[in-house]
Design a protein around this motif. Structure first.
Motif, PDB file in Angstrom:
ATOM      1  N   HIS A   1       0.840  -1.210   0.000  1.00 15.18           N
ATOM      2  CA  HIS A   1       0.000   0.000   0.000  1.00 15.18           C
ATOM      3  C   HIS A   1       0.874   1.259   0.000  1.00 15.18           C
ATOM      4  O   HIS A   1       1.781   1.383   0.822  1.00 15.18           O
ATOM      5  CB  HIS A   1      -0.910  -0.033   1.237  1.00 15.18           C
ATOM      6  CG  HIS A   1      -1.842   1.138   1.335  1.00 15.18           C
ATOM      7  ND1 HIS A   1      -2.202   1.699   2.538  1.00 15.18           N
ATOM      8  CD2 HIS A   1      -2.489   1.846   0.390  1.00 15.18           C
ATOM      9  CE1 HIS A   1      -3.030   2.700   2.321  1.00 15.18           C
ATOM     10  NE2 HIS A   1      -3.229   2.808   1.030  1.00 15.18           N
ATOM     11  N   LEU A   2       0.563   2.180  -0.912  1.00 15.52           N
ATOM     12  CA  LEU A   2       1.320   3.434  -1.022  1.00 15.52           C
ATOM     13  C   LEU A   2       0.361   4.600  -0.827  1.00 15.52           C
ATOM     14  O   LEU A   2      -0.712   4.638  -1.433  1.00 15.52           O
ATOM     15  CB  LEU A   2       1.963   3.483  -2.416  1.00 15.52           C
ATOM     16  CG  LEU A   2       2.425   4.837  -2.965  1.00 15.52           C
ATOM     17  CD1 LEU A   2       3.544   5.415  -2.118  1.00 15.52           C
ATOM     18  CD2 LEU A   2       2.924   4.678  -4.409  1.00 15.52           C
ATOM     19  N   ILE A   3       0.747   5.530   0.032  1.00 14.90           N
ATOM     20  CA  ILE A   3      -0.070   6.739   0.230  1.00 14.90           C
ATOM     21  C   ILE A   3       0.760   7.939  -0.209  1.00 14.90           C
ATOM     22  O   ILE A   3       1.932   8.066   0.170  1.00 14.90           O
ATOM     23  CB  ILE A   3      -0.457   6.921   1.724  1.00 14.90           C
ATOM     24  CG1 ILE A   3      -1.219   5.700   2.246  1.00 14.90           C
ATOM     25  CG2 ILE A   3      -1.287   8.180   1.917  1.00 14.90           C
ATOM     26  CD1 ILE A   3      -1.554   5.768   3.742  1.00 14.90           C
ATOM     27  N   LEU A   4       0.152   8.810  -1.010  1.00 13.09           N
ATOM     28  CA  LEU A   4       0.816  10.064  -1.370  1.00 13.09           C
ATOM     29  C   LEU A   4      -0.249  11.133  -1.558  1.00 13.09           C
ATOM     30  O   LEU A   4      -1.442  10.805  -1.616  1.00 13.09           O
ATOM     31  CB  LEU A   4       1.704   9.899  -2.609  1.00 13.09           C
ATOM     32  CG  LEU A   4       1.095   9.822  -4.003  1.00 13.09           C
ATOM     33  CD1 LEU A   4       2.218   9.827  -5.036  1.00 13.09           C
ATOM     34  CD2 LEU A   4       0.244   8.601  -4.207  1.00 13.09           C
TER      35      LEU A   4
ATOM     36  N   LEU B   1       3.678  11.077  -8.670  1.00 17.05           N
ATOM     37  CA  LEU B   1       2.403  10.569  -9.204  1.00 17.05           C
ATOM     38  C   LEU B   1       2.632   9.504 -10.273  1.00 17.05           C
ATOM     39  O   LEU B   1       1.944   8.479 -10.301  1.00 17.05           O
ATOM     40  CB  LEU B   1       1.570  11.732  -9.762  1.00 17.05           C
ATOM     41  CG  LEU B   1       1.063  12.715  -8.697  1.00 17.05           C
ATOM     42  CD1 LEU B   1       0.400  13.920  -9.356  1.00 17.05           C
ATOM     43  CD2 LEU B   1       0.088  12.036  -7.727  1.00 17.05           C
ATOM     44  N   ARG B   2       3.608   9.752 -11.164  1.00 14.37           N
ATOM     45  CA  ARG B   2       3.864   8.765 -12.235  1.00 14.37           C
ATOM     46  C   ARG B   2       4.420   7.472 -11.626  1.00 14.37           C
ATOM     47  O   ARG B   2       4.100   6.378 -12.071  1.00 14.37           O
ATOM     48  CB  ARG B   2       4.860   9.299 -13.264  1.00 14.37           C
ATOM     49  CG  ARG B   2       4.410  10.455 -14.146  1.00 14.37           C
ATOM     50  CD  ARG B   2       3.269  10.128 -15.068  1.00 14.37           C
ATOM     51  NE  ARG B   2       1.981  10.360 -14.446  1.00 14.37           N
ATOM     52  CZ  ARG B   2       1.414  11.558 -14.255  1.00 14.37           C
ATOM     53  NH1 ARG B   2       2.022  12.657 -14.619  1.00 14.37           N
ATOM     54  NH2 ARG B   2       0.228  11.655 -13.674  1.00 14.37           N
ATOM     55  N   ALA B   3       5.264   7.601 -10.601  1.00 17.14           N
ATOM     56  CA  ALA B   3       5.808   6.400  -9.950  1.00 17.14           C
ATOM     57  C   ALA B   3       4.663   5.618  -9.301  1.00 17.14           C
ATOM     58  O   ALA B   3       4.616   4.386  -9.384  1.00 17.14           O
ATOM     59  CB  ALA B   3       6.857   6.790  -8.911  1.00 17.14           C
ATOM     60  N   ALA B   4       3.723   6.337  -8.689  1.00 22.83           N
ATOM     61  CA  ALA B   4       2.589   5.659  -8.046  1.00 22.83           C
ATOM     62  C   ALA B   4       1.769   4.890  -9.088  1.00 22.83           C
ATOM     63  O   ALA B   4       1.345   3.751  -8.850  1.00 22.83           O
ATOM     64  CB  ALA B   4       1.715   6.683  -7.323  1.00 22.83           C
ATOM     65  N   GLU B   5       1.581   5.503 -10.259  1.00 22.64           N
ATOM     66  CA  GLU B   5       0.838   4.804 -11.328  1.00 22.64           C
ATOM     67  C   GLU B   5       1.566   3.523 -11.737  1.00 22.64           C
ATOM     68  O   GLU B   5       0.952   2.486 -11.967  1.00 22.64           O
ATOM     69  CB  GLU B   5       0.705   5.717 -12.560  1.00 22.64           C
ATOM     70  CG  GLU B   5      -0.338   6.814 -12.388  1.00 22.64           C
ATOM     71  CD  GLU B   5      -0.224   7.882 -13.473  1.00 22.64           C
ATOM     72  OE1 GLU B   5      -0.793   8.955 -13.267  1.00 22.64           O
ATOM     73  OE2 GLU B   5       0.457   7.653 -14.503  1.00 22.64           O
ATOM     74  N   TYR B   6       2.889   3.633 -11.798  1.00 27.76           N
ATOM     75  CA  TYR B   6       3.707   2.462 -12.169  1.00 27.76           C
ATOM     76  C   TYR B   6       3.478   1.332 -11.165  1.00 27.76           C
ATOM     77  O   TYR B   6       3.250   0.180 -11.541  1.00 27.76           O
ATOM     78  CB  TYR B   6       5.181   2.880 -12.213  1.00 27.76           C
ATOM     79  CG  TYR B   6       6.168   1.749 -12.286  1.00 27.76           C
ATOM     80  CD1 TYR B   6       6.580   1.246 -13.516  1.00 27.76           C
ATOM     81  CD2 TYR B   6       6.690   1.184 -11.127  1.00 27.76           C
ATOM     82  CE1 TYR B   6       7.489   0.200 -13.587  1.00 27.76           C
ATOM     83  CE2 TYR B   6       7.593   0.138 -11.188  1.00 27.76           C
ATOM     84  CZ  TYR B   6       7.989  -0.361 -12.415  1.00 27.76           C
ATOM     85  OH  TYR B   6       8.886  -1.392 -12.474  1.00 27.76           O
ATOM     86  N   TYR B   7       3.532   1.679  -9.873  1.00 24.91           N
ATOM     87  CA  TYR B   7       3.365   0.626  -8.861  1.00 24.91           C
ATOM     88  C   TYR B   7       1.931   0.093  -8.867  1.00 24.91           C
ATOM     89  O   TYR B   7       1.701  -1.093  -8.642  1.00 24.91           O
ATOM     90  CB  TYR B   7       3.770   1.145  -7.468  1.00 24.91           C
ATOM     91  CG  TYR B   7       5.273   1.225  -7.333  1.00 24.91           C
ATOM     92  CD1 TYR B   7       6.030   0.071  -7.139  1.00 24.91           C
ATOM     93  CD2 TYR B   7       5.944   2.437  -7.453  1.00 24.91           C
ATOM     94  CE1 TYR B   7       7.416   0.120  -7.060  1.00 24.91           C
ATOM     95  CE2 TYR B   7       7.329   2.499  -7.369  1.00 24.91           C
ATOM     96  CZ  TYR B   7       8.060   1.330  -7.176  1.00 24.91           C
ATOM     97  OH  TYR B   7       9.429   1.371  -7.107  1.00 24.91           O
TER      98      TYR B   7
END
Ligand SMILES: Cc1ncc(COP(=O)(O)O)c(C=O)c1O
Length: 364
Positions: free
Chosen positions: A70-73, A82-88
């Motif tokens: 789980h990632l929260i930002l 944001l792009r890294a979160a989309e990747y994950y």
């Protein structure tokens, strides 16, 4: 930087004398960057900029150890988060975005309600790159620490401008970028707390104590160290000057008809004014001002020919007509009273010109 670009061409990874001398210069720079953040020098890894630092922090927290998914930002992070979160997310991670209020602030209760057993990383920027609004990183990091959740802050906009103490903040990772503190573009640093999960992101040689492969960019690293020293020395004086100029500029522009500030007046970086000029397209205003020698930024991103409002203003629920007319003014070391006076002289004329042309194109 000059000697390192011209004469001091030794490779810091080599053991001959002029290689060792370069390594010493890098160590001095590491010391300086650590000093800016109250970190230990061994906790600083030099990188190719803020994006790489931030991507590396995500990689360390999400791809090592128990790999909690789980990632929260925040919804207003820079695109490197944001792009890294989309990747994950595409690889099966669960991503929660923290919302912001219309004043640009975060709701700590919302964060508390999102923290879960499987949270592997919380990433909250120190200062937003459009509004300049400062986020409460310290209480967030404390909350994460109590639960054993790694916490990263993208401090690219804040580092060198305001005091940052990674020890008292209790952060695990912090990213900064050279060009935001008068060092060159293409160099940055990542703070990694001793004991925080670590995994190299750039794989290769044993440079940076085995933490980042690739021959070191000595001249830029040396410059980042020098910039960190200067930033520390000049912080108080820079803040006083830039805040005074920013407030004067903002006051003048806000007195014009249908001009609004995006986000709160307090609790933001002292050098940023992000204003909405209702009824105009920000790109048009940016181009007209550029012709007058005034460089400002629009907060919106051009996408495939259509102008979309910035994700930050969308997250703040700023009406579309204001979001599309938003322009960001950033003051810095070279800004003067004369510059502010010139903007206050030129901008009202250009604004009126644009509004008149819009009115003549769209008669009632
Ligand atoms: C808040 C923030 N994070 C990250 C970055 C990316 O830094 P870099 O361009 O050094 O990769 C920027 C750049 O403007 C930024 O403003």
């Amino acid at each position: 930087m000059e000697p390192f670009l011209r004469d001091r061409w030794g490779n810091p990874s080599s053991i001959y004398d002029f290689g060792r001398r370069e390594r010493k210069a890098i160590d001095r720079a590491r010391h300086s960057v650590a000093g800016l953040l109250n970190a230990a020098p061994k906790e600083i890894v030099f990188t190719g900029g803020g994006t790489e630092s931030s991507n590396t922090a995500f990689n360390c927290a999400l791809n090592v150890g128990d790999r909690r998914p789980h990632l929260i930002l925040t919804s207003v992070e820079h695109s490197c988060g944001l792009r890294a979160a989309e990747y994950y997310e595409r690889r099966g991670h669960r991503v929660s975005q923290l919302s912001v209020g219309s004043d640009g602030s975060l709701d700590l209760d919302e964060l508390e309600s999102l923290l879960a057993e499987d949270t592997g990383l919380v990433s909250v920027m120190w200062a937003n790159n459009e509004t300049g609004i400062l986020f409460p990183v310290e209480p967030i990091a404390r909350s994460c620490r109590q639960r054993g959740i790694p916490c990263h802050s993208d401090a690219v906009q804040a580092a060198g401008k305001i005091p940052i103490d990674v020890c008292s903040a209790g952060l695990d990772y912090l990213s900064l970028s050279g060009h935001k503190l008068y060092a060159p573009k293409g160099v940055g640093a990542l703070y990694v707390r001793t004991g925080a999960p670590w995994q190299s992101f750039i794989l290769g040689g044993t440079q940076e104590n085995g933490r980042r492969g690739g021959t070191c960019n000595v001249a830029s690293i040396v410059a980042l160290g020098a910039a960190a020293d200067l930033a520390q020395k000049r912080m108080v004086e820079s803040e006083a000057k830039d805040r005074r100029l920013r407030d004067r500029l903002e006051e003048g522009l806000l007195s014009l008809p249908s001009v609004y500030r995006n986000g709160m007046a307090d609790n933001r970086l002292f050098n940023t004014a992000y204003l909405a000029f209702e009824g105009v397209e920000s790109e048009a205003l940016v181009l007209l001002l550029e012709k007058e020698g005034i460089c400002v930024s629009s907060g919106s991103a051009c996408m495939a020919g259509s102008t979309e409002p910035s994700h930050v203003l969308t997250a703040m629920n700023v009406p579309r007509s204001r979001a599309l007319g938003s322009v960001r003014f950033s003051l810095g070391r070279t800004s003067t009273d004369r510059d502010v006076a010139r903007v206050l002289e030129v901008l009202p004329q250009q604004l009126e010109r644009l509004r008149n042309s819009v009115a003549s194109r769209n008669p009632r």
